[in-house]
Scaffold this motif. Structure first.
Motif, PDB file in Angstrom:
ATOM      1  N   ARG A 231       1.026  -1.279  -0.162  1.00  0.00           N
ATOM      2  CA  ARG A 231      -0.065   0.032  -0.055  1.00  0.00           C
ATOM      3  C   ARG A 231       0.721   1.238   0.056  1.00  0.00           C
ATOM      4  NH1 ARG A 231      -4.789   0.426   0.147  1.00  0.00           N
ATOM      5  NH2 ARG A 231      -6.487  -1.072   0.631  1.00  0.00           N
ATOM      6  N   GLU A 232       2.025   1.224   0.899  1.00  0.00           N
ATOM      7  CA  GLU A 232       2.847   2.369   0.786  1.00  0.00           C
ATOM      8  C   GLU A 232       3.251   2.901  -0.869  1.00  0.00           C
ATOM      9  OE1 GLU A 232       4.428   5.677   1.965  1.00  0.00           O
ATOM     10  OE2 GLU A 232       3.470   4.497   3.581  1.00  0.00           O
ATOM     11  N   ALA A 233       3.712   1.732  -1.384  1.00  0.00           N
ATOM     12  CA  ALA A 233       4.093   1.826  -2.774  1.00  0.00           C
ATOM     13  C   ALA A 233       2.940   2.297  -3.595  1.00  0.00           C
ATOM     14  CB  ALA A 233       4.770   0.467  -3.236  1.00  0.00           C
ATOM     15  N   ARG A 234       1.776   1.903  -3.399  1.00  0.00           N
ATOM     16  CA  ARG A 234       0.699   2.098  -4.219  1.00  0.00           C
ATOM     17  C   ARG A 234       0.375   3.774  -3.923  1.00  0.00           C
ATOM     18  NH1 ARG A 234      -3.093  -2.260  -2.765  1.00  0.00           N
ATOM     19  NH2 ARG A 234      -4.588  -0.619  -3.279  1.00  0.00           N
ATOM     20  N   LEU A 235       0.472   4.060  -2.642  1.00  0.00           N
ATOM     21  CA  LEU A 235       0.241   5.380  -2.231  1.00  0.00           C
ATOM     22  C   LEU A 235       1.156   6.459  -3.104  1.00  0.00           C
ATOM     23  CD1 LEU A 235      -1.476   7.323  -0.542  1.00  0.00           C
ATOM     24  CD2 LEU A 235       0.174   6.947   1.418  1.00  0.00           C
ATOM     25  N   MET A 236       2.534   5.893  -3.075  1.00  0.00           N
ATOM     26  CA  MET A 236       3.384   6.815  -3.643  1.00  0.00           C
ATOM     27  C   MET A 236       3.332   7.052  -5.258  1.00  0.00           C
ATOM     28  SD  MET A 236       6.942   6.231  -1.823  1.00  0.00           S
ATOM     29  CE  MET A 236       7.272   4.529  -2.247  1.00  0.00           C
ATOM     30  N   ALA A 237       2.869   5.965  -5.752  1.00  0.00           N
ATOM     31  CA  ALA A 237       2.414   5.903  -7.280  1.00  0.00           C
ATOM     32  C   ALA A 237       1.100   6.664  -7.519  1.00  0.00           C
ATOM     33  CB  ALA A 237       2.271   4.437  -7.521  1.00  0.00           C
ATOM     34  N   VAL A 238       0.252   6.937  -6.706  1.00  0.00           N
ATOM     35  CA  VAL A 238      -0.907   7.644  -6.688  1.00  0.00           C
ATOM     36  C   VAL A 238      -0.477   9.231  -6.799  1.00  0.00           C
ATOM     37  CG1 VAL A 238      -2.993   8.371  -5.853  1.00  0.00           C
ATOM     38  CG2 VAL A 238      -2.793   5.915  -5.946  1.00  0.00           C
ATOM     39  N   ALA A 239       0.366   9.553  -5.815  1.00  0.00           N
ATOM     40  CA  ALA A 239       0.684  10.674  -5.401  1.00  0.00           C
ATOM     41  C   ALA A 239       1.804  11.218  -6.849  1.00  0.00           C
ATOM     42  CB  ALA A 239       1.579  10.672  -4.067  1.00  0.00           C
TER      43      ALA A 239
ATOM     44  N   LYS B 295       1.452   9.878  -9.880  1.00  0.00           N
ATOM     45  CA  LYS B 295       0.443  10.109 -11.051  1.00  0.00           C
ATOM     46  C   LYS B 295      -0.119  11.544 -11.176  1.00  0.00           C
ATOM     47  CE  LYS B 295      -3.713   7.759 -12.761  1.00  0.00           C
ATOM     48  NZ  LYS B 295      -4.757   7.025 -12.276  1.00  0.00           N
ATOM     49  N   VAL B 296      -0.288  12.240  -9.963  1.00  0.00           N
ATOM     50  CA  VAL B 296      -0.872  13.650  -9.984  1.00  0.00           C
ATOM     51  C   VAL B 296       0.042  14.558  -9.693  1.00  0.00           C
ATOM     52  CG1 VAL B 296      -3.464  12.558  -9.199  1.00  0.00           C
ATOM     53  CG2 VAL B 296      -1.625  13.301  -7.493  1.00  0.00           C
ATOM     54  N   GLY B 297       1.372  14.290 -10.012  1.00  0.00           N
ATOM     55  CA  GLY B 297       2.225  15.182  -9.978  1.00  0.00           C
ATOM     56  C   GLY B 297       2.637  15.586  -8.306  1.00  0.00           C
ATOM     57  N   ARG B 298       2.572  14.879  -7.451  1.00  0.00           N
ATOM     58  CA  ARG B 298       2.661  15.206  -6.029  1.00  0.00           C
ATOM     59  C   ARG B 298       3.772  14.217  -5.368  1.00  0.00           C
ATOM     60  NH1 ARG B 298      -1.919  18.260  -4.198  1.00  0.00           N
ATOM     61  NH2 ARG B 298      -0.686  18.888  -2.479  1.00  0.00           N
TER      62      ARG B 298
ATOM     63  N   ILE C 196      -9.755   3.519   2.552  1.00  0.00           N
ATOM     64  CA  ILE C 196     -10.176   4.319   1.293  1.00  0.00           C
ATOM     65  C   ILE C 196      -9.153   3.841   0.298  1.00  0.00           C
ATOM     66  CG2 ILE C 196     -10.895   6.517   2.471  1.00  0.00           C
ATOM     67  CD1 ILE C 196      -8.047   7.687   1.695  1.00  0.00           C
ATOM     68  N   GLY C 197      -9.670   3.940  -1.086  1.00  0.00           N
ATOM     69  CA  GLY C 197      -8.836   3.285  -2.165  1.00  0.00           C
ATOM     70  C   GLY C 197      -8.140   4.479  -2.930  1.00  0.00           C
ATOM     71  N   GLU C 198      -7.510   4.127  -3.999  1.00  0.00           N
ATOM     72  CA  GLU C 198      -6.504   4.937  -4.693  1.00  0.00           C
ATOM     73  C   GLU C 198      -7.359   5.975  -5.318  1.00  0.00           C
ATOM     74  OE1 GLU C 198      -4.169   2.638  -7.482  1.00  0.00           O
ATOM     75  OE2 GLU C 198      -3.747   1.036  -6.131  1.00  0.00           O
ATOM     76  N   GLN C 199      -8.605   5.770  -5.699  1.00  0.00           N
ATOM     77  CA  GLN C 199      -9.433   6.801  -6.409  1.00  0.00           C
ATOM     78  C   GLN C 199      -9.811   7.842  -5.425  1.00  0.00           C
ATOM     79  OE1 GLN C 199     -12.549   4.575  -7.677  1.00  0.00           O
ATOM     80  NE2 GLN C 199     -12.070   4.332  -9.830  1.00  0.00           N
ATOM     81  N   VAL C 200      -9.942   7.660  -4.363  1.00  0.00           N
ATOM     82  CA  VAL C 200     -10.196   8.695  -3.098  1.00  0.00           C
ATOM     83  C   VAL C 200      -9.060   9.495  -3.019  1.00  0.00           C
ATOM     84  CG1 VAL C 200     -10.960   9.178  -0.783  1.00  0.00           C
ATOM     85  CG2 VAL C 200     -11.929   7.439  -2.281  1.00  0.00           C
ATOM     86  N   VAL C 201      -7.815   8.649  -2.736  1.00  0.00           N
ATOM     87  CA  VAL C 201      -6.641   9.568  -2.670  1.00  0.00           C
ATOM     88  C   VAL C 201      -6.301  10.441  -3.746  1.00  0.00           C
ATOM     89  CG1 VAL C 201      -4.126   9.364  -2.275  1.00  0.00           C
ATOM     90  CG2 VAL C 201      -5.570   7.550  -1.430  1.00  0.00           C
TER      91      VAL C 201
ATOM     92  N   LYS D 253      -8.648  11.793  -5.803  1.00  0.00           N
ATOM     93  CA  LYS D 253      -9.371  13.009  -5.988  1.00  0.00           C
ATOM     94  C   LYS D 253      -9.171  14.066  -4.672  1.00  0.00           C
ATOM     95  CE  LYS D 253     -13.723  10.338  -7.489  1.00  0.00           C
ATOM     96  NZ  LYS D 253     -14.988   9.948  -6.796  1.00  0.00           N
ATOM     97  N   VAL D 254      -8.439  13.491  -3.571  1.00  0.00           N
ATOM     98  CA  VAL D 254      -8.327  14.634  -2.521  1.00  0.00           C
ATOM     99  C   VAL D 254      -7.006  15.194  -3.217  1.00  0.00           C
ATOM    100  CG1 VAL D 254      -6.825  14.752  -0.513  1.00  0.00           C
ATOM    101  CG2 VAL D 254      -9.023  13.365  -0.675  1.00  0.00           C
ATOM    102  N   LEU D 255      -6.061  14.662  -3.786  1.00  0.00           N
ATOM    103  CA  LEU D 255      -4.857  15.252  -4.368  1.00  0.00           C
ATOM    104  C   LEU D 255      -5.100  16.206  -5.390  1.00  0.00           C
ATOM    105  CD1 LEU D 255      -2.277  12.402  -4.201  1.00  0.00           C
ATOM    106  CD2 LEU D 255      -2.683  14.420  -2.579  1.00  0.00           C
ATOM    107  N   ARG D 256      -5.998  15.931  -6.343  1.00  0.00           N
ATOM    108  CA  ARG D 256      -6.493  16.807  -7.413  1.00  0.00           C
ATOM    109  C   ARG D 256      -7.183  17.999  -6.908  1.00  0.00           C
ATOM    110  NH1 ARG D 256      -4.981  14.747 -12.131  1.00  0.00           N
ATOM    111  NH2 ARG D 256      -5.064  12.515 -12.521  1.00  0.00           N
ATOM    112  N   LEU D 257      -8.144  17.727  -5.805  1.00  0.00           N
ATOM    113  CA  LEU D 257      -8.924  18.922  -5.193  1.00  0.00           C
ATOM    114  C   LEU D 257      -7.961  19.901  -4.519  1.00  0.00           C
ATOM    115  CD1 LEU D 257     -11.740  19.649  -4.517  1.00  0.00           C
ATOM    116  CD2 LEU D 257     -11.667  18.404  -2.661  1.00  0.00           C
TER     117      LEU D 257
END
Length: 120
Positions: A9-17, A19-22, A40-45, A47-51
């Protein structure tokens, strides 16, 4: 890594961040913790970062996490709130003009205070 029993999950969290340039550090602590716990899932993370990247609105969501959570779960919430305020503003203005008639402009400060209470 997977050593902590996080199922990657930590690696997936870094991948999501990424992906949105964070960076991982830009993910809010409560969001990261909820993701790592599997709440919560990757989609929620994402959305939060994009918001949070939206000017002004992003700053507001960092301060008021309840607003952030509401907007993430219901993207139309902001539009609904604006429409409700606009309708309230229009009906309140019509009622005030009808009630005060010629005194409306003389008592405009009372009208404005009522409008500010309507917004709040």
């Amino acid at each position: 890594g997977g050593d902590g029993g996080d199922d990657g999950r930590e690696a997936r969290l870094m991948a999501v961040a990424t992906k949105v340039g964070r960076t991982r550090l830009k993910v809010p602590d409560d969001v990261a913790a909820a993701f790592l716990r599997g709440q919560i899932g990757e989609q929620v993370v994402e959305k939060v970062l994009r918001l949070e990247a939206v000017p002004l609105l992003g700053s507001m969501t960092r301060v008021w996490t309840g607003l952030r959570d509401r907007l993430v779960m219901n993207p139309r919430f902001l539009m609904v709130a604006v429409v409700e305020i606009a309708i309230g503003f229009a009906t309140k203005t019509a009622a005030e003009i009808r009630t005060r008639r010629n005194r409306f402009w003389k008592e405009f400060d009372f009208y404005l205070s009522d409008i500010f209470l309507e917004i709040v």
